[in-house]
Design a protein around this motif. Structure first.
Motif, PDB file in Angstrom:
ATOM      1  N   THR A   1       0.048  17.980  12.126  1.00 45.82           N
ATOM      2  CA  THR A   1       1.501  17.919  12.310  1.00 45.82           C
ATOM      3  C   THR A   1       2.180  19.183  11.786  1.00 45.82           C
ATOM      4  OG1 THR A   1       1.492  16.714  10.231  1.00 45.82           O
ATOM      5  CG2 THR A   1       1.754  15.408  12.234  1.00 45.82           C
ATOM      6  N   THR A   2       1.826  19.535  10.541  1.00 49.61           N
ATOM      7  CA  THR A   2       2.494  20.688   9.920  1.00 49.61           C
ATOM      8  C   THR A   2       1.995  21.989  10.547  1.00 49.61           C
ATOM      9  OG1 THR A   2       2.598  19.345   7.938  1.00 49.61           O
ATOM     10  CG2 THR A   2       3.186  21.659   7.697  1.00 49.61           C
ATOM     11  N   SER A   3       0.682  22.075  10.852  1.00 41.60           N
ATOM     12  CA  SER A   3       0.231  23.328  11.509  1.00 41.60           C
ATOM     13  C   SER A   3       0.895  23.499  12.864  1.00 41.60           C
ATOM     14  CB  SER A   3      -1.284  23.447  11.675  1.00 41.60           C
ATOM     15  OG  SER A   3      -1.979  22.339  11.328  1.00 41.60           O
TER      16      SER A   3
ATOM     17  N   LEU B   1       0.822  -1.215   0.000  1.00 42.40           N
ATOM     18  CA  LEU B   1       0.000   0.000   0.000  1.00 42.40           C
ATOM     19  C   LEU B   1       0.856   1.265   0.000  1.00 42.40           C
ATOM     20  CD1 LEU B   1      -3.100  -0.736   2.223  1.00 42.40           C
ATOM     21  CD2 LEU B   1      -3.101   0.175  -0.081  1.00 42.40           C
ATOM     22  N   ARG B   2       1.988   1.210   0.698  1.00 44.80           N
ATOM     23  CA  ARG B   2       2.859   2.395   0.715  1.00 44.80           C
ATOM     24  C   ARG B   2       3.370   2.683  -0.697  1.00 44.80           C
ATOM     25  NH1 ARG B   2       6.394   5.256   5.198  1.00 44.80           N
ATOM     26  NH2 ARG B   2       7.994   6.121   3.871  1.00 44.80           N
ATOM     27  N   SER B   3       3.647   1.618  -1.452  1.00 46.76           N
ATOM     28  CA  SER B   3       4.202   1.860  -2.793  1.00 46.76           C
ATOM     29  C   SER B   3       3.156   2.474  -3.732  1.00 46.76           C
ATOM     30  CB  SER B   3       4.791   0.576  -3.371  1.00 46.76           C
ATOM     31  OG  SER B   3       3.743  -0.291  -3.695  1.00 46.76           O
TER      32      SER B   3
ATOM     33  N   LEU C   1       7.474  16.965   1.991  1.00 48.74           N
ATOM     34  CA  LEU C   1       6.410  17.948   1.796  1.00 48.74           C
ATOM     35  C   LEU C   1       6.287  18.870   3.015  1.00 48.74           C
ATOM     36  CD1 LEU C   1       4.041  19.074   0.192  1.00 48.74           C
ATOM     37  CD2 LEU C   1       2.585  17.324   1.226  1.00 48.74           C
ATOM     38  N   ALA C   2       6.341  18.284   4.213  1.00 48.08           N
ATOM     39  CA  ALA C   2       6.219  19.096   5.431  1.00 48.08           C
ATOM     40  C   ALA C   2       7.333  20.141   5.482  1.00 48.08           C
ATOM     41  CB  ALA C   2       6.274  18.197   6.665  1.00 48.08           C
ATOM     42  N   ARG C   3       8.555  19.708   5.139  1.00 48.54           N
ATOM     43  CA  ARG C   3       9.688  20.660   5.140  1.00 48.54           C
ATOM     44  C   ARG C   3       9.451  21.765   4.110  1.00 48.54           C
ATOM     45  NH1 ARG C   3      13.216  15.541   5.700  1.00 48.54           N
ATOM     46  NH2 ARG C   3      14.024  15.795   7.815  1.00 48.54           N
TER      47      ARG C   3
ATOM     48  N   ALA D   1      10.863   1.603   8.340  1.00 48.55           N
ATOM     49  CA  ALA D   1       9.876   1.267   7.308  1.00 48.55           C
ATOM     50  C   ALA D   1       8.666   2.200   7.307  1.00 48.55           C
ATOM     51  CB  ALA D   1       9.406  -0.175   7.494  1.00 48.55           C
ATOM     52  N   HIS D   2       8.308   2.732   8.464  1.00 48.18           N
ATOM     53  CA  HIS D   2       7.130   3.608   8.547  1.00 48.18           C
ATOM     54  C   HIS D   2       7.507   5.083   8.583  1.00 48.18           C
ATOM     55  CE1 HIS D   2       3.833   0.682   9.225  1.00 48.18           C
ATOM     56  NE2 HIS D   2       4.819  -0.081   9.694  1.00 48.18           N
ATOM     57  N   VAL D   3       8.773   5.397   8.341  1.00 50.23           N
ATOM     58  CA  VAL D   3       9.197   6.802   8.470  1.00 50.23           C
ATOM     59  C   VAL D   3       8.226   7.691   7.696  1.00 50.23           C
ATOM     60  CG1 VAL D   3      10.772   6.812   6.467  1.00 50.23           C
ATOM     61  CG2 VAL D   3      11.212   8.324   8.414  1.00 50.23           C
ATOM     62  N   CYS D   4       8.001   8.878   8.212  1.00 54.91           N
ATOM     63  CA  CYS D   4       6.967   9.753   7.649  1.00 54.91           C
ATOM     64  C   CYS D   4       7.081   9.874   6.132  1.00 54.91           C
ATOM     65  CB  CYS D   4       7.086  11.152   8.267  1.00 54.91           C
ATOM     66  SG  CYS D   4       5.890  12.295   7.565  1.00 54.91           S
ATOM     67  N   LEU D   5       5.977   9.565   5.484  1.00 56.46           N
ATOM     68  CA  LEU D   5       5.932   9.643   4.026  1.00 56.46           C
ATOM     69  C   LEU D   5       5.944  11.097   3.560  1.00 56.46           C
ATOM     70  CD1 LEU D   5       5.530   7.660   1.654  1.00 56.46           C
ATOM     71  CD2 LEU D   5       3.080   8.002   1.925  1.00 56.46           C
ATOM     72  N   GLY D   6       5.430  11.993   4.381  1.00 56.70           N
ATOM     73  CA  GLY D   6       5.274  13.390   3.976  1.00 56.70           C
ATOM     74  C   GLY D   6       6.380  14.311   4.464  1.00 56.70           C
TER      75      GLY D   6
ATOM     76  N   THR E   1       8.201  18.759  18.031  1.00 59.95           N
ATOM     77  CA  THR E   1       7.897  17.317  17.996  1.00 59.95           C
ATOM     78  C   THR E   1       6.375  17.091  17.987  1.00 59.95           C
ATOM     79  OG1 THR E   1       9.949  16.957  19.242  1.00 59.95           O
ATOM     80  CG2 THR E   1       8.531  15.045  18.941  1.00 59.95           C
ATOM     81  N   PRO E   2       5.735  17.380  16.836  1.00 61.36           N
ATOM     82  CA  PRO E   2       4.263  17.349  16.807  1.00 61.36           C
ATOM     83  C   PRO E   2       3.671  15.970  17.089  1.00 61.36           C
ATOM     84  CG  PRO E   2       5.150  18.360  14.799  1.00 61.36           C
ATOM     85  CD  PRO E   2       6.309  17.789  15.533  1.00 61.36           C
ATOM     86  N   VAL E   3       4.392  14.896  16.719  1.00 56.04           N
ATOM     87  CA  VAL E   3       3.879  13.547  16.989  1.00 56.04           C
ATOM     88  C   VAL E   3       4.555  13.069  18.270  1.00 56.04           C
ATOM     89  CG1 VAL E   3       3.717  11.174  16.144  1.00 56.04           C
ATOM     90  CG2 VAL E   3       3.499  13.088  14.547  1.00 56.04           C
ATOM     91  N   LYS E   4       3.738  12.793  19.282  1.00 57.79           N
ATOM     92  CA  LYS E   4       4.294  12.503  20.604  1.00 57.79           C
ATOM     93  C   LYS E   4       4.713  11.046  20.742  1.00 57.79           C
ATOM     94  CE  LYS E   4       2.978  16.683  21.192  1.00 57.79           C
ATOM     95  NZ  LYS E   4       3.947  17.705  20.804  1.00 57.79           N
TER      96      LYS E   4
ATOM     97  N   SER F   1      11.599  13.351  14.820  1.00 55.39           N
ATOM     98  CA  SER F   1      10.200  13.801  14.719  1.00 55.39           C
ATOM     99  C   SER F   1       9.433  13.090  13.618  1.00 55.39           C
ATOM    100  CB  SER F   1      10.150  15.307  14.459  1.00 55.39           C
ATOM    101  OG  SER F   1      10.601  15.986  15.593  1.00 55.39           O
ATOM    102  N   PHE F   2      10.142  12.641  12.572  1.00 56.84           N
ATOM    103  CA  PHE F   2       9.468  11.924  11.486  1.00 56.84           C
ATOM    104  C   PHE F   2       9.534  10.413  11.673  1.00 56.84           C
ATOM    105  CE2 PHE F   2      10.676  15.894   9.043  1.00 56.84           C
ATOM    106  CZ  PHE F   2       9.374  16.353   8.870  1.00 56.84           C
ATOM    107  N   GLY F   3       9.971   9.949  12.829  1.00 57.83           N
ATOM    108  CA  GLY F   3      10.134   8.512  13.036  1.00 57.83           C
ATOM    109  C   GLY F   3      11.357   8.011  12.289  1.00 57.83           C
ATOM    110  N   PHE F   4      11.360   6.706  12.000  1.00 54.20           N
ATOM    111  CA  PHE F   4      12.564   6.092  11.437  1.00 54.20           C
ATOM    112  C   PHE F   4      12.158   4.740  10.858  1.00 54.20           C
ATOM    113  CE2 PHE F   4      16.519   3.674  11.661  1.00 54.20           C
ATOM    114  CZ  PHE F   4      17.474   4.623  11.295  1.00 54.20           C
TER     115      PHE F   4
ATOM    116  N   ALA G   1      -2.597  12.998   8.553  1.00 60.44           N
ATOM    117  CA  ALA G   1      -1.187  12.997   8.969  1.00 60.44           C
ATOM    118  C   ALA G   1      -0.483  14.243   8.467  1.00 60.44           C
ATOM    119  CB  ALA G   1      -0.476  11.744   8.441  1.00 60.44           C
ATOM    120  N   GLY G   2      -0.989  14.782   7.346  1.00 56.87           N
ATOM    121  CA  GLY G   2      -0.323  15.946   6.765  1.00 56.87           C
ATOM    122  C   GLY G   2      -0.860  17.260   7.265  1.00 56.87           C
ATOM    123  N   HIS G   3      -1.709  17.228   8.271  1.00 56.39           N
ATOM    124  CA  HIS G   3      -2.425  18.447   8.621  1.00 56.39           C
ATOM    125  C   HIS G   3      -1.997  19.014   9.974  1.00 56.39           C
ATOM    126  CE1 HIS G   3      -6.512  20.335   9.677  1.00 56.39           C
ATOM    127  NE2 HIS G   3      -5.625  21.220   9.323  1.00 56.39           N
TER     128      HIS G   3
END
Ligand code: HEM
Length: 436
Positions: free
Chosen positions: A279-281, A129-131, A390-392, A382-387, A320-323, A377-380, A275-277
């Motif tokens: 966090t970035t705000s 699904l990630r791909s 974009l967030a940067r 296989a699940h590292v933040c996909l966005g 660190t928006p994701v705790k 902050s983006f994790g690390f 996830a893209g909302h």
């Protein structure tokens, strides 16, 4: 001359965990319990006193018993978080990807999930699904929307100017901008934006009573059903009339020759939109608050705009928006001298990893030039933040537009952080300013 006003009170500097290391002795079991208390995340001084104590005294700490939560291991050092996240077959996301109440864990075990997003999946489904969406988030693909992002950043700063020199920055500016960006990427019309904003906030906002507006579980279920209904219509439309937007990619993707089910497609839109909302705000609001609280750093950034990328990286670390995210062990494992048994869950504590003295020089200092800055902050893994790219891009575009136009800025009241154990940051940031 540029006038940059400093903070009005010591309290104002609280956000970001200034000066909390020297706090009095903290009982280590109480410190562990703090991690499950949403109100602690609205009070950085209290949170970081607990996290510093855990890192120092018991960095892989068993939090048990908790009346409302199932037990977990709190992983608070940077190196241990990385060690867990890099082994995604030993430590998996299901059945407990985030910290929720024991009642919610039980409900999910009995009824299954309505939403199965990337964070709820493990391989091989996760990889497949990630791909489907991964190409959209690579730097080269994102370059195509950079002009759009800059336009939306400019629109947000123009709106600040139109508000006449005073606003609640968190509510009036920071909330909208990332949602506009992500929904334009998905390909949804601007007329739908207010509706999506409302749905996102009500469903995934936080544990904060003010933001949740007292919705009952039945009302929240209705919100989720409305969401599904809305996205199912998008899926049907993009299958009938494919365009070149991200929604069309999701709607028309095939795994093993089959389209995604309606609910798998909806889960993908939902994870990207949500996830893209917040966090970035949270990054943009918390980043601006940190600049206001540290006027020397704002002045440094004004003088040297080349520092914007490293300033944004520091804001993402600072806020660190994701705790947390969680993992569950598939085998017995020794971590930090503790024996984790198969089936036990670990909470990856990002705010703590991002203040780890073993990795960051002077971690409680906000430094727009920090380099290196190996924050988590983006994790690390296989699940590292996909966005992340974009967030940067969004945060850089925003501050690149704002900083040169900001002639003066000062607090117009005390900032307030939201209660959450998952995603969040400032919910109110009253500012007074002059913008050209
Ligand atoms: C996953 C943080 C912005 C989409 C994650 C994770 C974290 C995170 C910590 C989990 C990583 C892990 O388990 O190791 C952030 C922060 C952001 C941000 C701090 C802003 C500063 C975005 C944006 C998007 C996005 C803008 C998309 C538009 C995702 C998705 C996942 C994810 C789809 C799930 C990835 C997976 O499980 O494979 N993010 N995120 N994020 N993020 Fe972000």
């Amino acid at each position: 001359a540029v006038l940059l006003s400093g903070p009005r009170s010591a309290e104002y500097r609280r956000g970001g965990g200034t000066d909390v290391q020297g706090d009095a002795h903290v009982n280590i079991d109480d410190a562990g319990l703090t991690l499950a208390d949403p109100t602690a995340y609205a009070d950085d001084r209290r949170l970081h006193a607990a996290l510093s104590a855990l890192r120092r005294e018991d960095p892989v700490h068993r939090v048990d018993p908790l009346p409302a939560f199932n037990p977990f291991w709190a992983v608070t050092r940077h190196a241990d978080v990385v060690e867990v996240e890099r082994q995604h077959e030993t430590f998996i996301n299901e059945p407990r990807p985030i910290l929720v109440s024991a009642a919610q864990d039980r409900y999910t075990a009995e009824h299954g999930r309505m939403l199965r997003t990337l964070v709820h999946l493990d391989d091989p489904e996760h990889k497949a699904l990630r791909s489907v969406v991964a190409d959209w988030f690579r730097p080269r693909a994102l370059r195509k929307i950079e002009v759009d992002v800059r336009r939306l950043a400019k629109r947000s700063v123009d709106k600040m100017a139109e508000l006449g020199g005073e606003c609640d920055f968190a509510q009036e500016i920071a909330v909208d901008y990332p949602l506009y960006v992500i929904l334009s990427l998905l390909g949804l019309p601007e007329s739908d934006f207010p509706r999506i904003l409302q749905l996102t906030q009500e469903l995934f906002g936080s544990d904060d009573a003010e933001l949740r507006r007292g919705r009952s579980p039945e009302e929240l279920l209705q919100v989720l059903l409305d969401f599904f209904d809305y996205f199912n219509r998008i899926t049907a439309d993009r299958r009938a009339n494919p365009t070149d937007d991200l929604a069309s990619t999701i709607a028309n993707a095939r795994i093993d020759g089959e389209h995604l089910s309606d609910s798998d497609a909806a889960s993908q839109y939902v994870i990207i939109a949500t996830a893209g909302h917040d966090t970035t705000s949270s990054t943009i609001a918390g980043g601006l608050q940190a600049l206001v609280a540290h006027p020397g750093e704002l002045e440094r950034l004004r003088r040297d705009p080349e520092l914007i990328p490293s300033a944004v990286e520091e804001m993402i670390r600072w806020v660190t928006p994701v705790k947390e995210f969680m993992r569950t062990a598939t085998t017995d494992y020794a971590l930090g001298g503790k024996r984790i048994e198969a089936g036990e869950s670990l909470l990856l504590c990002y705010p703590s990893a991002n203040r780890d003295e073993a990795v960051f020089d002077d971690p409680f200092r906000f430094d727009v030039g920090r380099d290196p800055n190996r924050h988590l902050s983006f994790g690390f893994g296989a699940h590292v933040c996909l966005g992340a790219t974009l967030a940067r891009m969004e945060a850089r575009a925003f501050f690149a537009e704002l900083v040169p136009r900001l002639q003066r800025v000062e607090p117009a009241g005390e900032p307030e952080w939201s209660d959450t154990t998952f995603v969040g940051g400032l919910k109110h940031l009253p500012l007074r300013y002059r913008i050209t």
